[in-house]
Design a protein around this motif. Structure first.
Motif, PDB file in Angstrom:
ATOM      1  N   TRP A  79      -8.767  50.771  80.113  1.00 35.36           N
ATOM      2  CA  TRP A  79      -8.688  49.326  80.295  1.00 35.36           C
ATOM      3  C   TRP A  79     -10.071  48.796  80.660  1.00 35.36           C
ATOM      4  O   TRP A  79     -10.722  49.307  81.568  1.00 35.36           O
ATOM      5  N   TYR A  80     -10.495  47.769  79.935  1.00 35.45           N
ATOM      6  CA  TYR A  80     -11.709  47.029  80.226  1.00 35.45           C
ATOM      7  C   TYR A  80     -11.293  45.627  80.678  1.00 35.45           C
ATOM      8  O   TYR A  80     -10.177  45.176  80.424  1.00 35.45           O
ATOM      9  N   ARG A  81     -12.237  44.950  81.305  1.00 34.03           N
ATOM     10  CA  ARG A  81     -12.008  43.543  81.620  1.00 34.03           C
ATOM     11  C   ARG A  81     -13.314  42.777  81.454  1.00 34.03           C
ATOM     12  O   ARG A  81     -14.410  43.330  81.572  1.00 34.03           O
ATOM     13  N   GLN A  82     -13.147  41.493  81.157  1.00 29.53           N
ATOM     14  CA  GLN A  82     -14.305  40.620  81.011  1.00 29.53           C
ATOM     15  C   GLN A  82     -14.013  39.296  81.685  1.00 29.53           C
ATOM     16  O   GLN A  82     -13.105  38.555  81.272  1.00 29.53           O
ATOM     17  N   ALA A  83     -14.792  39.011  82.719  1.00 29.70           N
ATOM     18  CA  ALA A  83     -14.686  37.749  83.429  1.00 29.70           C
ATOM     19  C   ALA A  83     -15.633  36.743  82.783  1.00 29.70           C
ATOM     20  O   ALA A  83     -16.607  37.131  82.139  1.00 29.70           O
ATOM     21  N   PRO A  84     -15.372  35.451  82.963  1.00 30.24           N
ATOM     22  CA  PRO A  84     -16.237  34.428  82.365  1.00 30.24           C
ATOM     23  C   PRO A  84     -17.692  34.609  82.781  1.00 30.24           C
ATOM     24  O   PRO A  84     -17.997  34.769  83.970  1.00 30.24           O
ATOM     25  N   GLY A  85     -18.573  34.621  81.804  1.00 33.90           N
ATOM     26  CA  GLY A  85     -19.991  34.740  82.082  1.00 33.90           C
ATOM     27  C   GLY A  85     -20.469  36.128  82.449  1.00 33.90           C
ATOM     28  O   GLY A  85     -21.643  36.308  82.811  1.00 33.90           O
ATOM     29  N   LYS A  86     -19.581  37.124  82.372  1.00 42.42           N
ATOM     30  CA  LYS A  86     -19.950  38.490  82.743  1.00 42.42           C
ATOM     31  C   LYS A  86     -19.741  39.438  81.565  1.00 42.42           C
ATOM     32  O   LYS A  86     -19.008  39.147  80.635  1.00 42.42           O
ATOM     33  N   GLN A  87     -20.390  40.584  81.667  1.00 42.09           N
ATOM     34  CA  GLN A  87     -20.214  41.606  80.643  1.00 42.09           C
ATOM     35  C   GLN A  87     -18.862  42.296  80.793  1.00 42.09           C
ATOM     36  O   GLN A  87     -18.296  42.355  81.888  1.00 42.09           O
ATOM     37  N   ARG A  88     -18.381  42.809  79.687  1.00 37.09           N
ATOM     38  CA  ARG A  88     -17.143  43.576  79.725  1.00 37.09           C
ATOM     39  C   ARG A  88     -17.389  44.872  80.492  1.00 37.09           C
ATOM     40  O   ARG A  88     -18.400  45.549  80.273  1.00 37.09           O
ATOM     41  N   GLU A  89     -16.463  45.216  81.392  1.00 40.21           N
ATOM     42  CA  GLU A  89     -16.631  46.428  82.189  1.00 40.21           C
ATOM     43  C   GLU A  89     -15.400  47.315  82.081  1.00 40.21           C
ATOM     44  O   GLU A  89     -14.261  46.830  81.971  1.00 40.21           O
ATOM     45  N   LEU A  90     -15.646  48.597  82.154  1.00 41.51           N
ATOM     46  CA  LEU A  90     -14.562  49.583  82.143  1.00 41.51           C
ATOM     47  C   LEU A  90     -13.955  49.655  83.535  1.00 41.51           C
ATOM     48  O   LEU A  90     -14.673  49.794  84.514  1.00 41.51           O
ATOM     49  N   VAL A  91     -12.640  49.562  83.600  1.00 44.02           N
ATOM     50  CA  VAL A  91     -11.951  49.479  84.881  1.00 44.02           C
ATOM     51  C   VAL A  91     -11.231  50.786  85.217  1.00 44.02           C
ATOM     52  O   VAL A  91     -11.327  51.288  86.330  1.00 44.02           O
ATOM     53  N   ALA A  92     -10.480  51.307  84.253  1.00 45.00           N
ATOM     54  CA  ALA A  92      -9.688  52.515  84.483  1.00 45.00           C
ATOM     55  C   ALA A  92      -9.494  53.219  83.151  1.00 45.00           C
ATOM     56  O   ALA A  92      -9.323  52.545  82.138  1.00 45.00           O
ATOM     57  N   TRP A  93      -9.510  54.547  83.194  1.00 40.98           N
ATOM     58  CA  TRP A  93      -9.393  55.263  81.926  1.00 40.98           C
ATOM     59  C   TRP A  93      -8.856  56.674  82.093  1.00 40.98           C
ATOM     60  O   TRP A  93      -8.981  57.289  83.137  1.00 40.98           O
ATOM     61  N   PHE A  94      -8.229  57.134  81.004  1.00 42.12           N
ATOM     62  CA  PHE A  94      -7.862  58.524  80.838  1.00 42.12           C
ATOM     63  C   PHE A  94      -8.941  59.189  80.004  1.00 42.12           C
ATOM     64  O   PHE A  94      -9.382  58.650  79.004  1.00 42.12           O
ATOM     65  N   LYS A  95      -9.308  60.383  80.403  1.00 40.70           N
ATOM     66  CA  LYS A  95     -10.240  61.162  79.610  1.00 40.70           C
ATOM     67  C   LYS A  95      -9.671  62.560  79.468  1.00 40.70           C
ATOM     68  O   LYS A  95      -9.266  63.174  80.455  1.00 40.70           O
ATOM     69  N   SER A  96      -9.639  63.055  78.260  1.00 45.33           N
ATOM     70  CA  SER A  96      -9.138  64.391  77.989  1.00 45.33           C
ATOM     71  C   SER A  96      -7.722  64.576  78.537  1.00 45.33           C
ATOM     72  O   SER A  96      -7.473  65.455  79.370  1.00 45.33           O
ATOM     73  N   GLY A  97      -6.806  63.705  78.084  1.00 44.80           N
ATOM     74  CA  GLY A  97      -5.431  63.867  78.498  1.00 44.80           C
ATOM     75  C   GLY A  97      -5.088  63.053  79.720  1.00 44.80           C
ATOM     76  O   GLY A  97      -5.161  61.835  79.688  1.00 44.80           O
ATOM     77  N   ARG A  98      -4.753  63.728  80.812  1.00 46.23           N
ATOM     78  CA  ARG A  98      -4.229  63.026  81.976  1.00 46.23           C
ATOM     79  C   ARG A  98      -5.243  62.816  83.094  1.00 46.23           C
ATOM     80  O   ARG A  98      -4.885  62.315  84.153  1.00 46.23           O
ATOM     81  N   MET A  99      -6.490  63.197  82.906  1.00 49.98           N
ATOM     82  CA  MET A  99      -7.499  62.975  83.934  1.00 49.98           C
ATOM     83  C   MET A  99      -7.784  61.479  84.043  1.00 49.98           C
ATOM     84  O   MET A  99      -8.187  60.842  83.073  1.00 49.98           O
ATOM     85  N   THR A 100      -7.573  60.898  85.241  1.00 50.72           N
ATOM     86  CA  THR A 100      -7.758  59.465  85.429  1.00 50.72           C
ATOM     87  C   THR A 100      -9.049  59.171  86.179  1.00 50.72           C
ATOM     88  O   THR A 100      -9.514  59.975  87.000  1.00 50.72           O
ATOM     89  N   ASN A 101      -9.606  58.006  85.867  1.00 54.31           N
ATOM     90  CA  ASN A 101     -10.848  57.573  86.498  1.00 54.31           C
ATOM     91  C   ASN A 101     -10.780  56.067  86.734  1.00 54.31           C
ATOM     92  O   ASN A 101     -10.119  55.345  85.979  1.00 54.31           O
ATOM     93  N   TYR A 102     -11.497  55.618  87.775  1.00 54.66           N
ATOM     94  CA  TYR A 102     -11.482  54.204  88.137  1.00 54.66           C
ATOM     95  C   TYR A 102     -12.877  53.754  88.551  1.00 54.66           C
ATOM     96  O   TYR A 102     -13.638  54.534  89.161  1.00 54.66           O
ATOM     97  N   VAL A 103     -13.171  52.518  88.260  1.00 58.06           N
ATOM     98  CA  VAL A 103     -14.376  51.919  88.804  1.00 58.06           C
ATOM     99  C   VAL A 103     -14.152  51.692  90.303  1.00 58.06           C
ATOM    100  O   VAL A 103     -13.011  51.480  90.741  1.00 58.06           O
ATOM    101  N   ASP A 104     -15.192  51.751  91.092  1.00 57.01           N
ATOM    102  CA  ASP A 104     -15.052  51.710  92.554  1.00 57.01           C
ATOM    103  C   ASP A 104     -14.319  50.462  93.036  1.00 57.01           C
ATOM    104  O   ASP A 104     -13.548  50.515  94.005  1.00 57.01           O
ATOM    105  N   SER A 105     -14.526  49.338  92.371  1.00 57.11           N
ATOM    106  CA  SER A 105     -13.961  48.076  92.848  1.00 57.11           C
ATOM    107  C   SER A 105     -12.441  48.023  92.773  1.00 57.11           C
ATOM    108  O   SER A 105     -11.819  47.140  93.390  1.00 57.11           O
ATOM    109  N   VAL A 106     -11.807  48.929  92.025  1.00 54.77           N
ATOM    110  CA  VAL A 106     -10.346  48.903  91.904  1.00 54.77           C
ATOM    111  C   VAL A 106      -9.688  50.157  92.464  1.00 54.77           C
ATOM    112  O   VAL A 106      -8.450  50.248  92.470  1.00 54.77           O
ATOM    113  N   LYS A 107     -10.457  51.112  92.918  1.00 50.06           N
ATOM    114  CA  LYS A 107      -9.876  52.344  93.460  1.00 50.06           C
ATOM    115  C   LYS A 107      -8.941  52.030  94.623  1.00 50.06           C
ATOM    116  O   LYS A 107      -9.265  51.243  95.499  1.00 50.06           O
ATOM    117  N   GLY A 108      -7.777  52.655  94.601  1.00 49.46           N
ATOM    118  CA  GLY A 108      -6.786  52.431  95.638  1.00 49.46           C
ATOM    119  C   GLY A 108      -5.895  51.230  95.391  1.00 49.46           C
ATOM    120  O   GLY A 108      -4.891  51.050  96.087  1.00 49.46           O
TER     121      GLY A 108
END
Length: 121
Positions: free
Chosen positions: A36-65
């Motif tokens: 999942w990416y997101r793009q706020a007005p006037g900002k670049q699109r950023e990666l928020v949360a993702w699966f890599k190689s199956g079920r391994m999950t990752n999050y950007v620091d601002s949304v962790k937890g």
């Protein structure tokens, strides 16, 4: 190339929750990276949360937890559960897929149309 359709966005008050869905046109079982990416007005699109190689999950620091990415392979759908939403989470949220990870860390070629999330009182 898989086609993606997002849904579940809307207007929510600060502290509220939303669950986004990303339905794929085909099997997601073997897709190397989905996120999942997101793009706020006037900002670049950023990666928020993702699966890599199956079920391994990752999050950007601002949304962790607060955000949780999950998947249902039987339904070819990826979800983003968003809790404790803040006004700064306001953005258009996009689903993305990279079948073999060859474009990483750039986004994959498959994008959905996006779904608007607005956090406001």
């Amino acid at each position: 190339q898989v086609q993606l359709v997002e849904s579940g966005g809307g207007l929510v008050q600060p502290g509220g929750s939303l669950r986004l869905s990303c339905a794929a046109s085909g099997s997601i079982f073997s897709i190397y990276i989905m996120g999942w990416y997101r793009q706020a007005p006037g900002k670049q699109r950023e990666l928020v949360a993702w699966f890599k190689s199956g079920r391994m999950t990752n999050y950007v620091d601002s949304v962790k937890g607060r955000f949780t990415i999950s998947r249902d392979n039987a339904k070819n759908t990826v979800y983003l559960q968003m809790n404790s939403l803040k006004p700064e989470d306001t953005a258009v949220y996009y689903c993305n897929a990279d079948s073999d990870g060859s474009r990483w860390p750039r986004p994959g070629d498959s994008w959905g149309q996006g779904t608007q999330v607005t956090v406001s009182s």
